[in-house]
Write a protein that holds these residues in place. Structure first.
Motif, PDB file in Angstrom:
ATOM      1  N   ASP A 124       0.507  -1.437  -0.105  1.00 56.17           N
ATOM      2  CA  ASP A 124       0.035   0.138   0.012  1.00 56.17           C
ATOM      3  C   ASP A 124       0.508   1.117   0.141  1.00 56.17           C
ATOM      4  O   ASP A 124       0.968   1.871   0.810  1.00 56.17           O
ATOM      5  CB  ASP A 124      -0.825  -0.039   1.301  1.00 56.17           C
ATOM      6  CG  ASP A 124      -1.874   1.206   1.509  1.00 56.17           C
ATOM      7  OD1 ASP A 124      -1.523   2.114   0.160  1.00 56.17           O
ATOM      8  OD2 ASP A 124      -3.082   1.593   1.779  1.00 56.17           O
ATOM      9  N   LEU A 125       0.978   2.294  -1.849  1.00 49.32           N
ATOM     10  CA  LEU A 125       1.715   2.816  -1.251  1.00 49.32           C
ATOM     11  C   LEU A 125       1.556   4.378  -0.040  1.00 49.32           C
ATOM     12  O   LEU A 125       2.211   4.958  -0.099  1.00 49.32           O
ATOM     13  CB  LEU A 125       2.029   3.493  -3.020  1.00 49.32           C
ATOM     14  CG  LEU A 125       2.579   2.869  -4.169  1.00 49.32           C
ATOM     15  CD1 LEU A 125       2.169   2.967  -4.854  1.00 49.32           C
ATOM     16  CD2 LEU A 125       3.567   1.863  -3.079  1.00 49.32           C
ATOM     17  N   THR A 126       0.255   4.501  -0.164  1.00 46.28           N
ATOM     18  CA  THR A 126      -0.686   5.513   1.366  1.00 46.28           C
ATOM     19  C   THR A 126       0.657   5.245   2.088  1.00 46.28           C
ATOM     20  O   THR A 126       0.379   6.266   3.066  1.00 46.28           O
ATOM     21  CB  THR A 126      -1.831   5.498   0.656  1.00 46.28           C
ATOM     22  OG1 THR A 126      -2.001   4.429   1.473  1.00 46.28           O
ATOM     23  CG2 THR A 126      -2.036   5.364  -0.591  1.00 46.28           C
ATOM     24  N   GLN A 127       0.888   4.193   2.697  1.00 46.94           N
ATOM     25  CA  GLN A 127       1.665   3.721   4.451  1.00 46.94           C
ATOM     26  C   GLN A 127       2.742   4.707   4.140  1.00 46.94           C
ATOM     27  O   GLN A 127       4.072   4.579   5.100  1.00 46.94           O
ATOM     28  CB  GLN A 127       1.661   2.572   4.198  1.00 46.94           C
ATOM     29  CG  GLN A 127      -0.126   1.623   4.321  1.00 46.94           C
ATOM     30  CD  GLN A 127       0.365   0.882   5.066  1.00 46.94           C
ATOM     31  OE1 GLN A 127       0.770   0.141   5.801  1.00 46.94           O
ATOM     32  NE2 GLN A 127      -1.414   0.151   5.093  1.00 46.94           N
ATOM     33  N   LEU A 128       3.355   4.193   2.983  1.00 49.37           N
ATOM     34  CA  LEU A 128       4.869   5.263   3.097  1.00 49.37           C
ATOM     35  C   LEU A 128       4.937   6.396   3.290  1.00 49.37           C
ATOM     36  O   LEU A 128       4.199   7.261   2.828  1.00 49.37           O
ATOM     37  CB  LEU A 128       5.551   4.968   1.278  1.00 49.37           C
ATOM     38  CG  LEU A 128       5.701   3.265   0.993  1.00 49.37           C
ATOM     39  CD1 LEU A 128       6.873   3.388  -1.249  1.00 49.37           C
ATOM     40  CD2 LEU A 128       6.529   3.059   1.729  1.00 49.37           C
ATOM     41  N   GLU A 129       6.020   6.889   4.449  1.00 47.08           N
ATOM     42  CA  GLU A 129       6.676   7.808   4.222  1.00 47.08           C
ATOM     43  C   GLU A 129       7.423   8.948   3.857  1.00 47.08           C
ATOM     44  O   GLU A 129       8.750   8.072   3.050  1.00 47.08           O
ATOM     45  CB  GLU A 129       7.187   8.314   6.076  1.00 47.08           C
ATOM     46  CG  GLU A 129       7.628   9.030   6.164  1.00 47.08           C
ATOM     47  CD  GLU A 129       8.501   9.590   7.928  1.00 47.08           C
ATOM     48  OE1 GLU A 129       9.067  10.572   7.488  1.00 47.08           O
ATOM     49  OE2 GLU A 129       7.949   8.595   8.229  1.00 47.08           O
ATOM     50  N   LEU A 130       7.232   9.961   2.547  1.00 47.30           N
ATOM     51  CA  LEU A 130       7.512  10.472   1.913  1.00 47.30           C
ATOM     52  C   LEU A 130       9.270  10.840   1.866  1.00 47.30           C
ATOM     53  O   LEU A 130       9.942  10.883   3.202  1.00 47.30           O
ATOM     54  CB  LEU A 130       7.029  11.701   0.983  1.00 47.30           C
ATOM     55  CG  LEU A 130       5.840  11.496   1.156  1.00 47.30           C
ATOM     56  CD1 LEU A 130       5.128  12.891   0.718  1.00 47.30           C
ATOM     57  CD2 LEU A 130       5.827  10.611  -0.580  1.00 47.30           C
ATOM     58  N   ASN A 131       9.992  10.441   1.063  1.00 43.10           N
ATOM     59  CA  ASN A 131      11.556  11.495   1.538  1.00 43.10           C
ATOM     60  C   ASN A 131      12.235  10.240   1.664  1.00 43.10           C
ATOM     61  O   ASN A 131      12.988  10.663   2.513  1.00 43.10           O
ATOM     62  CB  ASN A 131      10.915  12.805   1.482  1.00 43.10           C
ATOM     63  CG  ASN A 131      10.930  13.060   0.324  1.00 43.10           C
ATOM     64  OD1 ASN A 131      11.278  12.820  -0.720  1.00 43.10           O
ATOM     65  ND2 ASN A 131      10.319  13.954   0.252  1.00 43.10           N
ATOM     66  N   THR A 160       9.066   9.476  -3.449  1.00 45.11           N
ATOM     67  CA  THR A 160       9.525  11.256  -3.579  1.00 45.11           C
ATOM     68  C   THR A 160       8.503  11.791  -4.490  1.00 45.11           C
ATOM     69  O   THR A 160       8.193  11.383  -5.644  1.00 45.11           O
ATOM     70  CB  THR A 160      10.537  11.357  -4.085  1.00 45.11           C
ATOM     71  OG1 THR A 160      11.807  10.112  -3.744  1.00 45.11           O
ATOM     72  CG2 THR A 160      11.240  12.053  -4.045  1.00 45.11           C
ATOM     73  N   PRO A 161       7.920  12.513  -3.807  1.00 48.72           N
ATOM     74  CA  PRO A 161       6.626  13.580  -4.740  1.00 48.72           C
ATOM     75  C   PRO A 161       7.973  13.796  -5.579  1.00 48.72           C
ATOM     76  O   PRO A 161       9.171  14.374  -5.366  1.00 48.72           O
ATOM     77  CB  PRO A 161       6.307  14.327  -3.531  1.00 48.72           C
ATOM     78  CG  PRO A 161       7.063  14.367  -2.602  1.00 48.72           C
ATOM     79  CD  PRO A 161       8.519  13.495  -2.625  1.00 48.72           C
ATOM     80  N   LYS A 162       7.041  14.462  -7.167  1.00 51.35           N
ATOM     81  CA  LYS A 162       7.695  15.233  -8.616  1.00 51.35           C
ATOM     82  C   LYS A 162       6.735  16.261  -8.286  1.00 51.35           C
ATOM     83  O   LYS A 162       5.927  16.324  -9.304  1.00 51.35           O
ATOM     84  CB  LYS A 162       7.544  14.216  -8.979  1.00 51.35           C
ATOM     85  CG  LYS A 162       9.231  13.523  -9.507  1.00 51.35           C
ATOM     86  CD  LYS A 162      10.306  13.997  -9.034  1.00 51.35           C
ATOM     87  CE  LYS A 162      11.069  12.865  -8.964  1.00 51.35           C
ATOM     88  NZ  LYS A 162      12.524  13.643  -8.769  1.00 51.35           N
ATOM     89  N   GLU A 163       6.128  16.513  -7.533  1.00 50.99           N
ATOM     90  CA  GLU A 163       4.830  18.180  -7.610  1.00 50.99           C
ATOM     91  C   GLU A 163       5.320  19.008  -9.463  1.00 50.99           C
ATOM     92  O   GLU A 163       6.112  19.053  -9.156  1.00 50.99           O
ATOM     93  CB  GLU A 163       5.326  18.772  -6.530  1.00 50.99           C
ATOM     94  CG  GLU A 163       4.505  18.303  -4.902  1.00 50.99           C
ATOM     95  CD  GLU A 163       4.528  18.562  -3.480  1.00 50.99           C
ATOM     96  OE1 GLU A 163       4.658  20.191  -3.893  1.00 50.99           O
ATOM     97  OE2 GLU A 163       4.478  17.716  -2.293  1.00 50.99           O
ATOM     98  N   GLY A 164       4.337  19.547  -9.783  1.00 50.24           N
ATOM     99  CA  GLY A 164       4.923  20.288 -10.587  1.00 50.24           C
ATOM    100  C   GLY A 164       5.108  20.010 -11.647  1.00 50.24           C
ATOM    101  O   GLY A 164       5.230  20.430 -12.801  1.00 50.24           O
TER     102      GLY A 164
END
Length: 269
Positions: A124-131, A160-164
């Protein structure tokens, strides 16, 4: 530790990995949609432990598929005759959103036959803490036999978020990596090779026979077959994969050798 990416082919998604999670995963269909934007998932497929035996010899030839939704985003190499395989393979996947889990399916390779299912799990990817790098232990299950013990798969992941950033922008940036990084981590396809047999090989030993094995090389990638003692007509039946890189040609160097204990091996051809 997880600073490299593999792009399997144009259009394939990248991956992310990290954090200590011990779970088979439960459906995240009811989880709210993540914020709009792209995510990079870096995954290291480390190893498997106590996997299921699917061959008559009491072993298996396991490999792993990663899927998001119905799309396969990465496939590992095959580890022959091993229920505790060590892969240490890295992949990088671009994820549109976190609603879809990462599915992990393990199979036993069977030459000329349909590969046997060895169990599956999902993350479940929503359980991962970013970065944050995360070690993940996944327990393999068979939906048809939920009580069977099928072993575990160990991963390390970083999300890792790739925002924008749009998918096209992200991929164009990935392709502008340094040459050294590209040589090590960006590939556009898989070359799957099966070494079947040899016939009428040259005798290199005084007994009129040889102990042949074969070496394969594609760029920096190498593979060495097992040694077949005292035969000129060896039967290998070995399968392995090479990655095909964008900047290299498709020439595979194949050489046959005779194993000699205590001295240099003889070149057969």
């Amino acid at each position: 530790m997880l600073d490299s990416c593999k792009l399997k082919s144009a259009g394939n998604l990248p991956l992310i990995c990290s954090k200590k999670i011990h779970t088979v995963g439960t459906s995240n269909a009811d989880v709210p949609l993540a914020d709009p934007g792209m995510y990079q998932l870096d995954i290291t497929l480390k190893r498997g432990q106590s996997l299921a035996a699917r061959d008559r010899g009491g072993t298996s030839d396991p490999y792993v598929k990663f899927k998001i939704g119905r799309k396969e985003v990465f496939r590992s190499k095959i580890i022959h005759k091993n229920l505790n395989p060590v892969w240490e393979e890295k992949a990088c996947i671009l994820v549109d959103h976190l609603r879809e889990p990462l599915y992990i399916k393990v199979f036993d390779y069977d030459f000329g036959l349909q590969d046997d299912f060895m169990g599956s799990a999902f993350l479940d990817l929503t359980q991962l803490e970013l970065n944050r790098p995360t070690d993940v232990t996944l327990t393999l299950k068979d939906p048809h036999y939920p009580d069977h013990d099928l072993g575990i798969i160990l991963l390390s992941v970083v999300l890792t978020p790739k925002e924008g950033e749009s998918r096209d922008v992200f991929q164009s940036q990935s392709l502008r990596l340094s040459d050294q990084h590209r040589k090590s981590h960006l590939w556009r396809g898989i070359v799957s090779i099966t070494l079947i047999e040899g016939r009428d090989l040259k005798a290199m030993d005084s007994n009129g026979l040889s102990d042949p094995y074969v070496k394969f090389r594609l760029g920096h990638q190498k593979y060495k077959s097992k040694i077949m003692p005292k035969t000129l007509n060896p039967q290998w039946r070995e399968q392995f994969d090479f990655h095909l890189y964008e900047e290299r040609g498709g020439i595979i160097d194949i050489t046959a050798w005779d194993k000699d204990a205590g001295k240099r091996d003889d070149f057969i051809g």
